[in-house]
Design a protein around this motif. Structure first.
Motif, PDB file in Angstrom:
ATOM      1  N   SER A 193      45.759   2.662  -5.960  1.00  0.00           N
ATOM      2  CA  SER A 193      44.450   2.336  -5.401  1.00  0.00           C
ATOM      3  C   SER A 193      43.962   0.969  -5.885  1.00  0.00           C
ATOM      4  CB  SER A 193      43.426   3.416  -5.763  1.00  0.00           C
ATOM      5  OG  SER A 193      43.067   3.352  -7.142  1.00  0.00           O
ATOM      6  N   LEU A 194      44.374   0.564  -7.092  1.00  0.00           N
ATOM      7  CA  LEU A 194      43.963  -0.738  -7.610  1.00  0.00           C
ATOM      8  C   LEU A 194      44.707  -1.865  -6.902  1.00  0.00           C
ATOM      9  CD1 LEU A 194      43.605   0.068 -11.414  1.00  0.00           C
ATOM     10  CD2 LEU A 194      41.871   0.106  -9.624  1.00  0.00           C
ATOM     11  N   VAL A 195      45.971  -1.640  -6.582  1.00  0.00           N
ATOM     12  CA  VAL A 195      46.713  -2.620  -5.784  1.00  0.00           C
ATOM     13  C   VAL A 195      46.069  -2.747  -4.403  1.00  0.00           C
ATOM     14  CG1 VAL A 195      48.927  -3.124  -4.666  1.00  0.00           C
ATOM     15  CG2 VAL A 195      48.876  -2.287  -7.026  1.00  0.00           C
ATOM     16  N   GLU A 196      45.674  -1.609  -3.842  1.00  0.00           N
ATOM     17  CA  GLU A 196      45.004  -1.643  -2.532  1.00  0.00           C
ATOM     18  C   GLU A 196      43.677  -2.382  -2.611  1.00  0.00           C
ATOM     19  OE1 GLU A 196      46.255  -0.738   0.419  1.00  0.00           O
ATOM     20  OE2 GLU A 196      48.096  -0.440  -0.751  1.00  0.00           O
ATOM     21  N   ALA A 197      42.986  -2.272  -3.758  1.00  0.00           N
ATOM     22  CA  ALA A 197      41.712  -2.987  -3.927  1.00  0.00           C
ATOM     23  C   ALA A 197      41.938  -4.496  -3.920  1.00  0.00           C
ATOM     24  CB  ALA A 197      41.036  -2.553  -5.224  1.00  0.00           C
ATOM     25  N   ILE A 198      43.040  -4.951  -4.543  1.00  0.00           N
ATOM     26  CA  ILE A 198      43.385  -6.378  -4.504  1.00  0.00           C
ATOM     27  C   ILE A 198      43.658  -6.810  -3.066  1.00  0.00           C
ATOM     28  CG2 ILE A 198      45.149  -8.077  -5.141  1.00  0.00           C
ATOM     29  CD1 ILE A 198      45.397  -6.659  -7.832  1.00  0.00           C
ATOM     30  N   LYS A 199      44.457  -6.016  -2.364  1.00  0.00           N
ATOM     31  CA  LYS A 199      44.766  -6.339  -0.970  1.00  0.00           C
ATOM     32  C   LYS A 199      43.500  -6.409  -0.122  1.00  0.00           C
ATOM     33  CE  LYS A 199      49.433  -4.322  -0.802  1.00  0.00           C
ATOM     34  NZ  LYS A 199      50.303  -3.345  -0.106  1.00  0.00           N
ATOM     35  N   LYS A 200      42.581  -5.475  -0.371  1.00  0.00           N
ATOM     36  CA  LYS A 200      41.337  -5.454   0.393  1.00  0.00           C
ATOM     37  C   LYS A 200      40.509  -6.701   0.110  1.00  0.00           C
ATOM     38  CE  LYS A 200      37.417  -2.455   1.501  1.00  0.00           C
ATOM     39  NZ  LYS A 200      36.718  -1.169   1.182  1.00  0.00           N
ATOM     40  N   GLY A 201      40.471  -7.113  -1.156  1.00  0.00           N
ATOM     41  CA  GLY A 201      39.735  -8.327  -1.511  1.00  0.00           C
ATOM     42  C   GLY A 201      40.297  -9.547  -0.815  1.00  0.00           C
ATOM     43  N   ILE A 202      41.629  -9.587  -0.679  1.00  0.00           N
ATOM     44  CA  ILE A 202      42.283 -10.704   0.013  1.00  0.00           C
ATOM     45  C   ILE A 202      41.963 -10.665   1.502  1.00  0.00           C
ATOM     46  CG2 ILE A 202      44.528 -11.653   0.682  1.00  0.00           C
ATOM     47  CD1 ILE A 202      45.590 -10.759  -2.072  1.00  0.00           C
ATOM     48  N   SER A 203      42.110  -9.480   2.113  1.00  0.00           N
ATOM     49  CA  SER A 203      41.918  -9.376   3.563  1.00  0.00           C
ATOM     50  C   SER A 203      40.460  -9.605   3.959  1.00  0.00           C
ATOM     51  CB  SER A 203      42.397  -8.016   4.079  1.00  0.00           C
ATOM     52  OG  SER A 203      41.593  -6.967   3.561  1.00  0.00           O
ATOM     53  N   GLU A 204      39.525  -9.132   3.127  1.00  0.00           N
ATOM     54  CA  GLU A 204      38.112  -9.322   3.450  1.00  0.00           C
ATOM     55  C   GLU A 204      37.675 -10.776   3.272  1.00  0.00           C
ATOM     56  OE1 GLU A 204      35.790  -6.519   1.269  1.00  0.00           O
ATOM     57  OE2 GLU A 204      36.386  -4.827   2.552  1.00  0.00           O
ATOM     58  N   SER A 205      38.541 -11.574   2.650  1.00  0.00           N
ATOM     59  CA  SER A 205      38.273 -13.006   2.528  1.00  0.00           C
ATOM     60  C   SER A 205      38.840 -13.785   3.709  1.00  0.00           C
ATOM     61  CB  SER A 205      38.870 -13.538   1.215  1.00  0.00           C
ATOM     62  OG  SER A 205      38.299 -12.880   0.100  1.00  0.00           O
ATOM     63  N   GLY A 206      39.386 -13.052   4.683  1.00  0.00           N
ATOM     64  CA  GLY A 206      39.838 -13.689   5.907  1.00  0.00           C
ATOM     65  C   GLY A 206      41.319 -14.001   5.983  1.00  0.00           C
ATOM     66  N   LEU A 207      42.088 -13.540   4.996  1.00  0.00           N
ATOM     67  CA  LEU A 207      43.528 -13.805   5.005  1.00  0.00           C
ATOM     68  C   LEU A 207      44.276 -12.548   5.463  1.00  0.00           C
ATOM     69  CD1 LEU A 207      43.955 -15.795   1.670  1.00  0.00           C
ATOM     70  CD2 LEU A 207      43.599 -16.687   3.978  1.00  0.00           C
ATOM     71  N   VAL A 208      45.227 -12.744   6.344  1.00  0.00           N
ATOM     72  CA  VAL A 208      45.980 -11.632   6.903  1.00  0.00           C
ATOM     73  C   VAL A 208      47.340 -11.549   6.230  1.00  0.00           C
ATOM     74  CG1 VAL A 208      47.008 -10.662   9.006  1.00  0.00           C
ATOM     75  CG2 VAL A 208      44.795 -11.866   9.117  1.00  0.00           C
ATOM     76  N   GLU A 209      47.666 -10.336   5.728  1.00  0.00           N
ATOM     77  CA  GLU A 209      48.956 -10.146   5.061  1.00  0.00           C
ATOM     78  C   GLU A 209      50.104 -10.362   6.051  1.00  0.00           C
ATOM     79  OE1 GLU A 209      51.133  -6.966   2.024  1.00  0.00           O
ATOM     80  OE2 GLU A 209      49.116  -6.536   2.791  1.00  0.00           O
ATOM     81  N   LYS A 210      51.125 -11.021   5.599  1.00  0.00           N
ATOM     82  CA  LYS A 210      52.339 -11.383   6.338  1.00  0.00           C
ATOM     83  C   LYS A 210      52.131 -12.583   7.265  1.00  0.00           C
ATOM     84  CE  LYS A 210      54.511  -6.831   6.070  1.00  0.00           C
ATOM     85  NZ  LYS A 210      55.102  -5.692   6.821  1.00  0.00           N
ATOM     86  N   ARG A 211      50.873 -12.884   7.584  1.00  0.00           N
ATOM     87  CA  ARG A 211      50.626 -14.109   8.342  1.00  0.00           C
ATOM     88  C   ARG A 211      50.191 -15.231   7.406  1.00  0.00           C
ATOM     89  NH1 ARG A 211      45.408 -14.555  12.013  1.00  0.00           N
ATOM     90  NH2 ARG A 211      44.575 -15.175   9.957  1.00  0.00           N
ATOM     91  N   ASP A 212      49.181 -14.943   6.561  1.00  0.00           N
ATOM     92  CA  ASP A 212      48.646 -15.952   5.644  1.00  0.00           C
ATOM     93  C   ASP A 212      49.166 -15.775   4.224  1.00  0.00           C
ATOM     94  OD1 ASP A 212      46.925 -17.014   7.701  1.00  0.00           O
ATOM     95  OD2 ASP A 212      45.644 -15.269   7.393  1.00  0.00           O
ATOM     96  N   VAL A 213      49.409 -14.540   3.833  1.00  0.00           N
ATOM     97  CA  VAL A 213      49.883 -14.263   2.476  1.00  0.00           C
ATOM     98  C   VAL A 213      50.983 -13.214   2.525  1.00  0.00           C
ATOM     99  CG1 VAL A 213      47.687 -14.831   1.345  1.00  0.00           C
ATOM    100  CG2 VAL A 213      48.110 -12.486   2.097  1.00  0.00           C
ATOM    101  N   LEU A 214      51.863 -13.284   1.540  1.00  0.00           N
ATOM    102  CA  LEU A 214      52.933 -12.305   1.392  1.00  0.00           C
ATOM    103  C   LEU A 214      52.899 -11.802  -0.044  1.00  0.00           C
ATOM    104  CD1 LEU A 214      55.454 -10.944   2.651  1.00  0.00           C
ATOM    105  CD2 LEU A 214      56.793 -12.849   1.762  1.00  0.00           C
ATOM    106  N   LEU A 215      52.690 -10.506  -0.216  1.00  0.00           N
ATOM    107  CA  LEU A 215      52.601  -9.930  -1.561  1.00  0.00           C
ATOM    108  C   LEU A 215      53.963  -9.451  -2.037  1.00  0.00           C
ATOM    109  CD1 LEU A 215      49.529 -10.060  -1.068  1.00  0.00           C
ATOM    110  CD2 LEU A 215      49.342  -7.874  -2.245  1.00  0.00           C
ATOM    111  N   ASP A 216      54.357  -9.941  -3.196  1.00  0.00           N
ATOM    112  CA  ASP A 216      55.597  -9.538  -3.852  1.00  0.00           C
ATOM    113  C   ASP A 216      55.184  -8.719  -5.076  1.00  0.00           C
ATOM    114  OD1 ASP A 216      58.094  -9.266  -4.950  1.00  0.00           O
ATOM    115  OD2 ASP A 216      58.554 -11.413  -4.984  1.00  0.00           O
ATOM    116  N   VAL A 217      55.203  -7.393  -4.941  1.00  0.00           N
ATOM    117  CA  VAL A 217      54.683  -6.499  -5.980  1.00  0.00           C
ATOM    118  C   VAL A 217      55.830  -5.986  -6.844  1.00  0.00           C
ATOM    119  CG1 VAL A 217      53.328  -4.428  -6.451  1.00  0.00           C
ATOM    120  CG2 VAL A 217      52.838  -5.794  -4.411  1.00  0.00           C
ATOM    121  N   VAL A 218      55.688  -6.158  -8.158  1.00  0.00           N
ATOM    122  CA  VAL A 218      56.709  -5.694  -9.097  1.00  0.00           C
ATOM    123  C   VAL A 218      56.058  -4.762 -10.124  1.00  0.00           C
ATOM    124  CG1 VAL A 218      58.358  -6.364 -10.882  1.00  0.00           C
ATOM    125  CG2 VAL A 218      58.103  -7.781  -8.839  1.00  0.00           C
TER     126      VAL A 218
END
Length: 335
Positions: A48-73
């Motif tokens: 859920s905390l990883v999802e919170a980071i993703k949500k913060g990014i997306s709500e700032s107007g950036l689209v995953e795979k188009r504007d940003v790519l997350l490499d989670v380890v």
């Protein structure tokens, strides 16, 4: 080529392609973000905390795979953080998002050019991540969890549970760089409250069972678990073990009450990780970490697990339950 020279070349390559310039253009490829979260992908709270980071990014107007790519380890061994950071950089990470002191320090040691956004770090100045909170300087900024400052609060909660005469046991990991600092603060708080603090150090997780046996032999009833990357990694084993020997557990992150801690008090972690996602987006858009002040949490939560209280045969003070932001009446199962 020596590893240090290799990393310097990687850092130089990242610096040669500044994120500000990328933001001014229509990005030809997504900005690659290397994320080192705490915990395990099998734990719903950690996810859920990883999802919170993703949500913060997306709500700032950036689209995953188009504007940003997350490499989670996900890292199960804190000693692996340096090599994981190196691998993320090798794969082209242009920003590193690190959870906890150990991952954040590893990232700082490996690069002075790639932007780093940390979260859940208790003492970022003391461990050398930033120069100051208002003016972090360099390539690092983020969010302190202020949990070290809550040491007195944990002692107060222990006193409320058992009274001033009941000793407090304190479990901590000796190899953690911020561990001694948090121990010292807790010792001062216990001394000020006129309470006895019994130290239960861990050099490795194999020390847990002997410490639990010693606690049982000493009649321990209240255990403060020092929050940190190591104790967080093994929190379920620690909490279950402490409960089995009759110890009420106090932990520094609210979601851990869902995993059996009797009391968990600390910053609103979802809010903090969401804000880290927003900071990450701002850096992708061209802002510099040095210009983004380190933020401290503003909201704190108290969570209580009544199922754990019942298992321990405890009747909690009504005043304590009334103050709780969340009261859990059955232990959640992990998925």
């Amino acid at each position: 080529m020596k590893r240090r020279e290799f990393i310097r070349l990687l850092g130089g390559a990242a610096a040669a392609w500044p994120l500000a310039a990328r933001a001014q253009q229509q990005q030809s490829h997504p900005a690659r973000i290397g994320l080192l979260p705490l915990g395990s992908p099998s734990n719903s709270s950690d996810l859920s905390l990883v999802e919170a980071i993703k949500k913060g990014i997306s709500e700032s107007g950036l689209v995953e795979k188009r504007d940003v790519l997350l490499d989670v380890v996900w890292t199960q061994n804190g000693g692996d953080y340096p090599k994981e950071v190196i691998e993320l950089i090798r794969r082209g990470a242009e920003i590193l998002v690190t959870a906890g002191s150990s991952a954040s320090s590893a990232a700082k040691h490996q690069t002075s050019t790639i932007p780093i956004v940390f979260v859940n770090v208790g003492n970022p100045i003391g461990i050398g991540l930033v120069e100051s909170l208002n003016r972090p300087g360099g390539n690092v900024t983020g969010f302190t969890d202020a949990v070290a400052d809550l040491s007195g609060k944990f002692v107060d909660l222990a006193r409320e549970l058992g009274g001033q005469q009941v000793p407090i046991d304190y479990l901590w990991y000796t190899a953690w760089e911020d561990g001694q600092n948090r121990l010292t603060l807790t010792e001062k708080a216990a001394q000020g409250a006129g309470m006895t603090l019994r130290l239960r150090p861990l050099k490795e997780i194999a020390d847990l069972e002997p410490q639990l046996a010693a606690m049982k032999a000493d009649g321990a009833t209240i255990l403060i678990i020092q929050p940190g990357p190591f104790t967080h990694q093994y929190r379920k084993r620690i909490i279950d073990g402490a409960t089995s020997v009759g110890c009420a557990t106090i932990y520094g992150l609210p979601p851990v009450a869902h995993e059996g801690a009797l009391i968990a008090y600390g910053p609103d972690t979802v809010e903090m990780y969401h804000a880290a996602g927003q900071y990450t987006a701002r850096i992708v858009k061209g802002e510099k970490p040095a210009d983004l002040p380190v933020q401290q949490p503003t909201h704190f939560k108290l969570a209580i697990n009544l199922a754990t209280a019942e298992a321990l045969g405890l009747k909690l003070p009504t005043s304590l339950i009334a103050r709780a932001d969340e009261v859990i009446d059955e232990t959640a199962h992990l998925h």
